[in-house]
Design an enzyme around this catalytic site. Structure first.
Site, PDB file in Angstrom:
ATOM      1  N   HIS A   1       0.814  -1.226   0.000  1.00 25.46           N
ATOM      2  CA  HIS A   1       0.000   0.000   0.000  1.00 25.46           C
ATOM      3  C   HIS A   1       0.841   1.267   0.000  1.00 25.46           C
ATOM      4  O   HIS A   1       0.309   2.360   0.066  1.00 25.46           O
ATOM      5  CB  HIS A   1      -0.937   0.030   1.210  1.00 25.46           C
TER       6      HIS A   1
ATOM      7  N   ASP B   1      34.110 -31.362  14.706  1.00 26.84           N
ATOM      8  CA  ASP B   1      34.256 -32.652  14.043  1.00 26.84           C
ATOM      9  C   ASP B   1      35.558 -32.747  13.248  1.00 26.84           C
ATOM     10  O   ASP B   1      35.552 -32.873  12.027  1.00 26.84           O
ATOM     11  CB  ASP B   1      33.042 -32.952  13.158  1.00 26.84           C
TER      12      ASP B   1
ATOM     13  N   HIS C   1      35.883 -36.225  11.084  1.00 26.48           N
ATOM     14  CA  HIS C   1      35.363 -36.605   9.764  1.00 26.48           C
ATOM     15  C   HIS C   1      36.292 -36.199   8.628  1.00 26.48           C
ATOM     16  O   HIS C   1      36.163 -36.697   7.518  1.00 26.48           O
ATOM     17  CB  HIS C   1      33.962 -36.001   9.548  1.00 26.48           C
TER      18      HIS C   1
ATOM     19  N   HIS D   1      36.448 -36.139   3.633  1.00 23.21           N
ATOM     20  CA  HIS D   1      37.061 -35.233   2.663  1.00 23.21           C
ATOM     21  C   HIS D   1      38.302 -35.805   2.003  1.00 23.21           C
ATOM     22  O   HIS D   1      39.095 -35.075   1.408  1.00 23.21           O
ATOM     23  CB  HIS D   1      37.361 -33.897   3.336  1.00 23.21           C
TER      24      HIS D   1
ATOM     25  N   ASP E   1      29.857 -32.984   2.537  1.00 20.53           N
ATOM     26  CA  ASP E   1      29.209 -32.845   3.845  1.00 20.53           C
ATOM     27  C   ASP E   1      27.689 -32.878   3.751  1.00 20.53           C
ATOM     28  O   ASP E   1      27.004 -33.423   4.616  1.00 20.53           O
ATOM     29  CB  ASP E   1      29.611 -31.518   4.504  1.00 20.53           C
TER      30      ASP E   1
HETATM   31  S1  FES Z   1       1.808  -0.783   3.161  1.00 22.39           S
HETATM   32 FE1  FES Z   1       0.268  -2.256   3.533  1.00 22.39          FE
HETATM   33  S2  FES Z   1       1.452  -4.001   4.014  1.00 22.39           S
HETATM   34 FE2  FES Z   1       2.960  -2.511   3.743  1.00 22.39          FE
HETATM   35 FE   LIG Z   2      33.257 -31.342   6.436  1.00 20.68          FE
END
Ligand code: FES
Ligand SMILES: [Fe+2]
Lengths: 423, 182
Positions: free
Chosen positions: A104, A206, A209, A214, A352
């Site tokens: 709006h 970790d 791992h 890796h 991962d």
């Molecule tokens: S102006 Fe109406 S929701 Fe932002």
């Molecule tokens: Fe990792």
């Protein structure tokens, strides 16, 4: 409803219930008690250097707008229009004096103030008090070494106190040289079907791992072969759920680019002088700031937020950072190696995702869920080390940080207020 | 190089053959199509207000950030050379590349091929669109949709890719990782 936390985490025995990775009630409570209370990372100062610069992100599942106002100070607000709740800013970053809602047309200034409302005189008869309808600010916002954090909880301790002993470890990532760090432009953003705690605990502790998950990237030459090194190093829990993986002092795990390895060696005396004697004992390479900011400074230099998107999904938002004082060719090498190692296509990171996904998905089975996860590695082989400012494991591989991470998680989930939390 | 219907046909066939090699996971044969000086680059998209947007009144025009694609010195999903792509292939060969073990099943669809001459008489610029469908495991599915800009170099009977810019249309990638080639 408040889920009963008793028995979900047993840090003394190293057992964690799989319910915490899948159950919607527990997840809702995490949004309330963890994400709406803890200090969460928003963005780096170098992303919004100029008056009017903004960056949009999330705190938990709440959309947040971080803005530098015309006077130069940084504020953060719910990125939500006060009228009907439309998302206000729809760009990821930019520069604004004012932002106007698409629904709006309410217009907000870069201080969060509602400055214009269409039909204010005729339709509202001039009776709407604009001052009551500014954007909702975070409760506290602060910066540590260029990293901007905020919390929605006015009762949360100040950031410096929240970080506690973790502050030094953050220095070891972000304040090695004069000027600290800056980020490379752009943020990697992608969706992973896993619970947010799995990556947080993985980066937190970790070390285990790495040499299996890796191995393909290591073998293909995307890393030095740190699998074969047996240095010191330790898992350090500086308190309050924060976690760090360290190597022995002086060890590095950089990408095997000559300019990066040389840069680490050349700057070491300066870095040690700046960080102090602890930098002789440990080299922090990976860590997690509780709950969902993780940092890596090895084959890639990246920090990332694990944004929760329901119990079984996250968005990873990842940055690459470089020492501001580094020469251009080092920054470029860090950019290229950073994204080749970590990020959606990262030769380390892509392996991962699969594991975290499957650890999450198998929690769906009601029978699977009856069996606790094992976080017992090195149980009892950890001690408080005043020189390291935290609880440290006796060996470089341990699940001691996991136990501290989940202990903090359980404490926060159970505590009604900050004062109820054990230290 | 002059654009002719025959050349267009030849380039289309080259791109289809390349796609078939990728879908058949013949990655080493695919790598033979890559020029020594290749830059293989996948920048990132983001949501920006365009310059004419009335949603925003900038405080400082200079910092309004209207470009929606990261630049050469910024982050990218991939920023590769021939050498780094070969290392990625070697990673897949290692037997430890869990993201592709068991492997993805992929299908590349290449369309909208357009050619444009370049200053270099041995090279031609080719634009195309693509869909890369990936399925993996029991029911994982990903669609990577975007466009490519290639510079192809005539080498004897065939062509080599010397530049490839890949632009995905997503800003937040919905795939958990990018473990295939485009
Ligand atoms: S102006 Fe109406 S929701 Fe932002
Ligand atoms: Fe990792």
């Amino acid at each position: 409803m408040v889920a009963e936390m008793q028995g979900l985490v047993n840090s003394e025995r190293g057992l964690v219930s799989r319910r915490i990775f899948i159950e919607p009630d527990i997840y809702q409570q995490e949004l309330e008690r963890i994400f709406a209370r803890c200090w969460l990372f928003l963005c780096h100062q170098s992303q919004i250097p100029n008056p009017g610069d903004y960056f949009t992100t999330y705190m938990g599942e709440d959309p947040v707008l971080v803005m530098r106002d015309s006077g130069g100070s940084v504020n953060a607000f719910l990125n939500v229009c006060r009228h009907r709740g439309n998302r206000l800013c729809r760009a990821e970053s930019g520069n604004a004096a004012t932002i106007t809602c698409a629904y709006h047309g309410w217009t907000f200034g870069n201080t969060g103030k509602l400055v214009a409302v269409p039909n204010l005189q005729d339709a509202y008869f001039g009776e709407l008090d604009l001052d009551q309808w500014n954007l909702i600010p975070v409760a506290q916002l602060d910066d540590y070494k260029g990293m901007i954090f905020a919390t929605f909880d006015p009762d949360a301790p100040p950031l410096r106190e929240y970080l506690g002993e973790m502050a030094w470890y953050l220095d070891s990532f972000f304040d090695r040289r004069e000027g600290g760090v800056e980020v490379v432009g752009g943020v990697h953003k992608w969706v992973v079907p896993c619970n947010w705690k799995l990556p947080a605990e993985n980066f937190g502790g970790d070390a285990y791992h790495v040499s299996w998950s890796h191995l393909s990237a290591i073998r293909a030459g995307f890393a030095g072969d740190f699998r074969l090194r047996n240095t010191g190093g330790s898992l350090v829990s500086p308190g309050q759920g924060h976690c760090v993986i360290t190597l022995g002092g002086g060890d590095i795990a950089e990408a095997p680019e000559p300019e990066l390895v040389a840069y680490e060696q050349d700057t070491r005396p300066e870095v040690v002088a700046r960080l102090g004697p602890r930098a002789e004992q440990v080299s922090p390479i990976v860590g997690t700031v509780f709950p969902n900011l993780s940092i890596i400074r090895s084959t890639s230099h990246s920090f990332r937020v694990w944004h929760p998107k329901g119990p079984g999904e996250i968005e990873i938002w990842a940055w690459i950072f470089v020492d501001k004082a580094a020469p251009p060719q080092v920054k470029e090498a860090l950019r290229v190696n950073g994204l080749r190692g970590f990020g959606p296509s990262g030769t380390f990171e892509q392996d991962d995702m699969d594991n975290w996904q499957e650890c999450t998905h198998t929690s769906r089975g009601v029978v699977s869920r009856r069996y606790d996860l094992n976080m017992q590695m090195g149980l009892g082989h950890e001690e408080y080390r005043p020189d390291l400012g935290g609880l440290a494991s006796d060996y470089r591989l341990s699940e001691s940080n996991h136990r501290q991470f989940y202990r903090r998680w359980a404490d926060l989930m159970a505590a009604e207020q900050w004062q109820d939390l054990p230290a | 190089m002059q654009v002719t219907p025959d050349l267009l046909r030849e380039i289309e066939q080259f791109l289809y053959r390349e796609a078939r090699l990728l879908d058949n996971r013949q990655f080493h044969r695919w790598a033979e199509l890559l020029a020594e000086d290749l830059r293989y680059w996948m920048p990132m998209r983001s949501n920006r207000y365009p310059a004419n947007s009335k949603a925003i009144a900038s405080l400082d025009e200079a910092h309004q950030e209207t470009h929606d694609l990261t630049e050469a010195h910024e982050l990218a999903v991939m920023d590769e050379t021939r050498e780094s792509l070969i290392r990625r292939i070697e990673r897949l060969d290692s037997g430890f590349a869990w993201a592709e073990d068991p492997p993805s099943r992929t299908r590349h669809f290449i369309s909208n091929v357009e050619l444009e001459p370049t200053e270099n008489p041995a090279e031609i610029r080719a634009y195309s669109n693509f869909i890369l469908y990936r399925t993996r495991g029991e029911r994982e599915e990903d669609f990577y949709v975007g466009s490519r800009e290639d510079i192809l170099r005539r080498t004897g009977e065939t062509w080599q890719i010397t530049y490839r810019k890949i632009v995905l249309d997503q800003s937040v990638l919905s795939a958990k990782n990018v473990s295939n080639f485009f």
